[in-house]
Design an enzyme around this catalytic site. Structure first.
Site: not given
Ligand code: RIB
Length: 301
Positions: A251, A219, A136
């Site tokens: 995450d 995963t 991102e």
């Molecule tokens: O991986 C989950 C995340 O993906 C969310 O919190 C959202 O912001 C996107 O970035």
């Protein structure tokens, strides 16, 4: 103790919870709306910090109300924010629907796009640190951070999420590649037909390795995870739990893996902790706020 340095996104998540997802062109009624801190980078930083590691966040928020709230949240978590600055414009946002034990996410990058290679050339990195990043933020920025990490003796961990193709130079700079099934198949340029068995995932992970020393971790959701390194493979069984919201589970895995490695844990131990943490994360709504602490994950603070 070594630290985890996350180079990544910081988003405000607008989460609609309903009974089912709309089809394209369809409107459905939801039950709840939540504004929650998110962004793959920030979520991983919170997971690492709650996992017990000193953690630095490197990213950008906008000069809007979301930016203020997101920085306040990360600050309360005890994350070093010296390199998480505000820039003019809107913060990153994610529109999320949660229904039927699954989610859909649309991310609008906003300020995350302002983090450039020049912003990561002087990070305070040392030997043993873990530098963790995702897709991102822009790939040239990640590559610049990873080059510095290599020069400093830090370990680089890339979670190429959301799934996209990867610059070969960046893959070469990656010590540990952490992917889910969709990311694995995207990087290999092959369609994902069915859920992968651990054996098939391990074989594909071997095909993906950019260099012989690279570790690839796949995963597999409730089926756990598999890691390949050299000629070896490690399988970690999944947990059967009551799922509330899977947002941020990947995450959570990434942040906890990084935290354990930064404290000197072996790969197998780190995988077990990360897998357990992710199973706890999916039992709560939201991403950043649903990360477990280390006492819940491995029984000690
Ligand atoms: O991986 C989950 C995340 O993906 C969310 O919190 C959202 O912001 C996107 O970035």
């Amino acid at each position: 103790m070594s630290k985890v340095v996350v180079v990544g996104s910081i988003n405000m998540d607008l989460v609609a919870v309903g009974d089912r997802h709309p089809r394209p062109g369809e409107t459905v009624m939801g039950r709840e709306l939540h504004l929650l801190p998110g962004g793959k980078g920030a979520n991983q930083a919170v997971a690492a910090r709650r996992g017990g590691a000193p953690t630095h966040m490197v990213g950008r928020v906008g000069d809007d109300v979301f930016g203020v709230e997101l920085r306040e949240f990360l600050d309360r978590e005890g994350i070093d924010l010296q390199e998480a600055k505000a820039v003019a414009g809107s913060s990153g946002t994610a529109l999320i629907t949660v229904a039927a034990e699954n989610n859909t996410i649309v991310v609008v990058a906003g300020a995350n796009d302002a983090l450039g290679p020049g912003d990561v050339e002087e990070l305070p990195l040392g030997a043993g640190d873990i530098v963790l990043s995702q897709f991102e933020v822009r790939q040239p920025t990640i590559a610049a951070a990873f080059r510095l990490a290599r020069d400093c003796g830090a370990t680089t961990v890339l979670n190429p999420a959301p799934a996209d193709t990867c610059d070969p130079g960046l893959l070469e700079l990656t010590d540990i590649l952490l992917v889910n099934e969709i990311e694995l198949c995207t990087l290999l340029g092959r369609p994902l037909s069915d859920e992968l068995t651990p054996g098939v995932a391990a074989a594909l992970a071997r095909d993906l390795r950019a260099h012989p020393d690279q570790i690839v971790v796949v995963t597999l959701g409730s089926a756990g995870a598999v890691a390949v390194y050299g000629d070896e493979a490690i399988n970690v069984e999944g947990y059967r739990v009551a799922v509330v919201d899977t947002t941020g589970a990947g995450d959570c895995f990434a942040g906890n893996l990084a935290a354990e490695l930064s404290r000197g844990a072996g790969l197998e131990q780190a995988l077990h902790a990360a897998n357990k943490a992710a199973s706890l994360c999916v039992q709560k709504l939201g991403a950043g706020v649903s990360m477990p602490n280390r006492r819940a994950t491995v029984g000690v603070a």
